[in-house]
Design a protein around this motif. Sequence first.
Motif, PDB file in Angstrom:
ATOM      1  N   THR A  93       0.832  -1.208   0.000  1.00  5.04           N
ATOM      2  CA  THR A  93       0.000   0.000   0.000  1.00  5.04           C
ATOM      3  C   THR A  93       0.863   1.253   0.000  1.00  5.04           C
ATOM      4  O   THR A  93       0.572   2.223  -0.714  1.00  5.04           O
ATOM      5  CB  THR A  93      -0.935   0.001   1.222  1.00  5.04           C
ATOM      6  OG1 THR A  93      -1.785  -1.148   1.158  1.00  5.04           O
ATOM      7  CG2 THR A  93      -1.782   1.264   1.265  1.00  5.04           C
ATOM      8  N   TYR A  94       1.936   1.237   0.787  1.00  6.95           N
ATOM      9  CA  TYR A  94       2.853   2.381   0.824  1.00  6.95           C
ATOM     10  C   TYR A  94       3.443   2.649  -0.556  1.00  6.95           C
ATOM     11  O   TYR A  94       3.430   3.782  -1.052  1.00  6.95           O
ATOM     12  CB  TYR A  94       3.964   2.128   1.845  1.00  6.95           C
ATOM     13  CG  TYR A  94       5.078   3.144   1.767  1.00  6.95           C
ATOM     14  CD1 TYR A  94       4.946   4.387   2.371  1.00  6.95           C
ATOM     15  CD2 TYR A  94       6.255   2.868   1.056  1.00  6.95           C
ATOM     16  CE1 TYR A  94       5.953   5.329   2.280  1.00  6.95           C
ATOM     17  CE2 TYR A  94       7.265   3.803   0.964  1.00  6.95           C
ATOM     18  CZ  TYR A  94       7.105   5.038   1.570  1.00  6.95           C
ATOM     19  OH  TYR A  94       8.110   5.986   1.472  1.00  6.95           O
ATOM     20  N   PHE A  95       3.959   1.612  -1.197  1.00  3.32           N
ATOM     21  CA  PHE A  95       4.575   1.792  -2.512  1.00  3.32           C
ATOM     22  C   PHE A  95       3.542   2.122  -3.588  1.00  3.32           C
ATOM     23  O   PHE A  95       3.847   2.851  -4.543  1.00  3.32           O
ATOM     24  CB  PHE A  95       5.385   0.551  -2.892  1.00  3.32           C
ATOM     25  CG  PHE A  95       6.689   0.448  -2.168  1.00  3.32           C
ATOM     26  CD1 PHE A  95       7.746   1.290  -2.487  1.00  3.32           C
ATOM     27  CD2 PHE A  95       6.860  -0.473  -1.151  1.00  3.32           C
ATOM     28  CE1 PHE A  95       8.958   1.215  -1.806  1.00  3.32           C
ATOM     29  CE2 PHE A  95       8.068  -0.560  -0.463  1.00  3.32           C
ATOM     30  CZ  PHE A  95       9.114   0.286  -0.792  1.00  3.32           C
ATOM     31  N   ALA A  97       0.862   3.957  -3.037  1.00  4.69           N
ATOM     32  CA  ALA A  97       0.593   5.384  -2.836  1.00  4.69           C
ATOM     33  C   ALA A  97       1.708   6.245  -3.441  1.00  4.69           C
ATOM     34  O   ALA A  97       1.449   7.284  -4.058  1.00  4.69           O
ATOM     35  CB  ALA A  97       0.433   5.674  -1.348  1.00  4.69           C
ATOM     36  N   LYS A  98       2.952   5.809  -3.273  1.00  6.44           N
ATOM     37  CA  LYS A  98       4.065   6.536  -3.882  1.00  6.44           C
ATOM     38  C   LYS A  98       3.983   6.501  -5.401  1.00  6.44           C
ATOM     39  O   LYS A  98       4.285   7.483  -6.079  1.00  6.44           O
ATOM     40  CB  LYS A  98       5.403   5.941  -3.427  1.00  6.44           C
ATOM     41  CG  LYS A  98       5.828   6.335  -2.029  1.00  6.44           C
ATOM     42  CD  LYS A  98       7.318   6.117  -1.816  1.00  6.44           C
ATOM     43  CE  LYS A  98       8.123   7.132  -2.587  1.00  6.44           C
ATOM     44  NZ  LYS A  98       9.572   7.015  -2.355  1.00  6.44           N
ATOM     45  N   ARG A  99       3.549   5.362  -5.923  1.00  8.00           N
ATOM     46  CA  ARG A  99       3.492   5.193  -7.377  1.00  8.00           C
ATOM     47  C   ARG A  99       2.495   6.146  -8.015  1.00  8.00           C
ATOM     48  O   ARG A  99       2.693   6.609  -9.148  1.00  8.00           O
ATOM     49  CB  ARG A  99       3.115   3.746  -7.700  1.00  8.00           C
ATOM     50  CG  ARG A  99       3.346   3.360  -9.145  1.00  8.00           C
ATOM     51  CD  ARG A  99       4.748   2.851  -9.329  1.00  8.00           C
ATOM     52  NE  ARG A  99       5.144   2.773 -10.723  1.00  8.00           N
ATOM     53  CZ  ARG A  99       6.218   2.102 -11.143  1.00  8.00           C
ATOM     54  NH1 ARG A  99       6.972   1.450 -10.283  1.00  8.00           N
ATOM     55  NH2 ARG A  99       6.539   2.082 -12.410  1.00  8.00           N
ATOM     56  N   LEU A 102       2.159  10.387  -4.615  1.00  7.31           N
ATOM     57  CA  LEU A 102       2.280  10.967  -3.281  1.00  7.31           C
ATOM     58  C   LEU A 102       3.735  10.961  -2.834  1.00  7.31           C
ATOM     59  O   LEU A 102       4.516  10.092  -3.227  1.00  7.31           O
ATOM     60  CB  LEU A 102       1.434  10.196  -2.275  1.00  7.31           C
ATOM     61  CG  LEU A 102      -0.070  10.113  -2.555  1.00  7.31           C
ATOM     62  CD1 LEU A 102      -0.772   9.394  -1.425  1.00  7.31           C
ATOM     63  CD2 LEU A 102      -0.681  11.486  -2.764  1.00  7.31           C
ATOM     64  N   TRP A 104       6.745  10.707   0.185  1.00  5.70           N
ATOM     65  CA  TRP A 104       6.952   9.609   1.131  1.00  5.70           C
ATOM     66  C   TRP A 104       6.087   9.721   2.374  1.00  5.70           C
ATOM     67  O   TRP A 104       5.509   8.724   2.832  1.00  5.70           O
ATOM     68  CB  TRP A 104       8.431   9.502   1.500  1.00  5.70           C
ATOM     69  CG  TRP A 104       8.947  10.640   2.341  1.00  5.70           C
ATOM     70  CD1 TRP A 104       9.501  11.805   1.907  1.00  5.70           C
ATOM     71  CD2 TRP A 104       8.938  10.707   3.773  1.00  5.70           C
ATOM     72  NE1 TRP A 104       9.844  12.608   2.969  1.00  5.70           N
ATOM     73  CE2 TRP A 104       9.514  11.951   4.123  1.00  5.70           C
ATOM     74  CE3 TRP A 104       8.516   9.845   4.776  1.00  5.70           C
ATOM     75  CZ2 TRP A 104       9.659  12.353   5.441  1.00  5.70           C
ATOM     76  CZ3 TRP A 104       8.655  10.241   6.101  1.00  5.70           C
ATOM     77  CH2 TRP A 104       9.228  11.490   6.425  1.00  5.70           C
ATOM     78  N   GLN A 106       3.214  11.346   2.778  1.00  7.83           N
ATOM     79  CA  GLN A 106       1.806  11.143   2.450  1.00  7.83           C
ATOM     80  C   GLN A 106       1.512   9.652   2.253  1.00  7.83           C
ATOM     81  O   GLN A 106       0.470   9.152   2.688  1.00  7.83           O
ATOM     82  CB  GLN A 106       1.450  11.921   1.181  1.00  7.83           C
ATOM     83  CG  GLN A 106       1.498  13.426   1.354  1.00  7.83           C
ATOM     84  CD  GLN A 106       1.393  14.173   0.036  1.00  7.83           C
ATOM     85  OE1 GLN A 106       1.862  13.696  -0.991  1.00  7.83           O
ATOM     86  NE2 GLN A 106       0.758  15.336   0.072  1.00  7.83           N
ATOM     87  N   SER A 107       2.436   8.949   1.608  1.00  7.87           N
ATOM     88  CA  SER A 107       2.278   7.507   1.412  1.00  7.87           C
ATOM     89  C   SER A 107       2.283   6.783   2.749  1.00  7.87           C
ATOM     90  O   SER A 107       1.551   5.801   2.946  1.00  7.87           O
ATOM     91  CB  SER A 107       3.414   6.979   0.530  1.00  7.87           C
ATOM     92  OG  SER A 107       3.443   7.652  -0.710  1.00  7.87           O
ATOM     93  N   VAL A 110      -1.091   7.126   4.300  1.00  3.89           N
ATOM     94  CA  VAL A 110      -2.033   6.183   3.688  1.00  3.89           C
ATOM     95  C   VAL A 110      -1.889   4.798   4.330  1.00  3.89           C
ATOM     96  O   VAL A 110      -2.876   4.161   4.701  1.00  3.89           O
ATOM     97  CB  VAL A 110      -1.803   6.101   2.167  1.00  3.89           C
ATOM     98  CG1 VAL A 110      -2.634   4.968   1.555  1.00  3.89           C
ATOM     99  CG2 VAL A 110      -2.156   7.424   1.501  1.00  3.89           C
ATOM    100  N   TYR A 142      -1.894  -2.934  -7.841  1.00  2.00           N
ATOM    101  CA  TYR A 142      -0.626  -2.203  -7.972  1.00  2.00           C
ATOM    102  C   TYR A 142       0.083  -2.581  -9.275  1.00  2.00           C
ATOM    103  O   TYR A 142       0.540  -1.710 -10.030  1.00  2.00           O
ATOM    104  CB  TYR A 142       0.256  -2.500  -6.769  1.00  2.00           C
ATOM    105  CG  TYR A 142       1.646  -1.928  -6.860  1.00  2.00           C
ATOM    106  CD1 TYR A 142       1.855  -0.551  -6.816  1.00  2.00           C
ATOM    107  CD2 TYR A 142       2.754  -2.758  -6.989  1.00  2.00           C
ATOM    108  CE1 TYR A 142       3.139  -0.014  -6.897  1.00  2.00           C
ATOM    109  CE2 TYR A 142       4.033  -2.236  -7.068  1.00  2.00           C
ATOM    110  CZ  TYR A 142       4.224  -0.862  -7.028  1.00  2.00           C
ATOM    111  OH  TYR A 142       5.478  -0.334  -7.115  1.00  2.00           O
TER     112      TYR A 142
END
Length: 201
Positions: A93-95, A97-99, A102, A104, A106-107, A110, A142
């Motif tokens: 989910t973190y990656f 969001a970055k993709r 967003l 770092w 903000q990710s 999330v 993703y």
Amino acid sequence: RKYFPPLVITLVFTGILVFYLYRITYFNFFMFDELYYSGAAMEMYENKGDSNFQHPPLGKWLISLPFYIMGDSWSLSWRIAPLVFGFSGLVVTYFFAKRIGLVWWQSLVVALCLVGSVSWYVLSRTAMLDIFLSFFVVLSAYIFYVYLEKNKFSRDYSTYSHTEYLLLAAVVTGLAGLCKWSGFFPFLFYLFFYFFYLEGT
């Protein structure tokens, strides 16, 4: 300064892992539907088949894997696989969001919102099938997004390349369906996307 974001991200995810592990064996007995899924996993571990035929076998097989190291009499042994997949889902989910653009922090917010979800927290610490389903669905989405991004979100499907990503998204979606039948539903989304976005009909 350039080392600050990776350090913060590592510390936060380490804290999440500790938080998820904390007192995971406090109830050293079957909770909720663990009775069915862990019971089926134990049967698979003992080569006795799978009495929980209502659901596909992959999630129960994943639950059974730690039994080969830890045995099947300790609650951690049937809860560790859901925890690994629940934690991995937060990382994906973190990656993801970055993709989508967003930064770092903000990710990280999330991912922390998902940490704060009672459902995700409970399912990551309970031997049920839903967290495996959720992990594979998020991972599939993703990979599908990466596929679209690499093709610059073109409306002309005939120009698309990098089909290995599309194939991988399909395989991961299949893995979701092998955990619970509802995992096959993303295929309907991909068909919808093809006809109404790529084909423009």
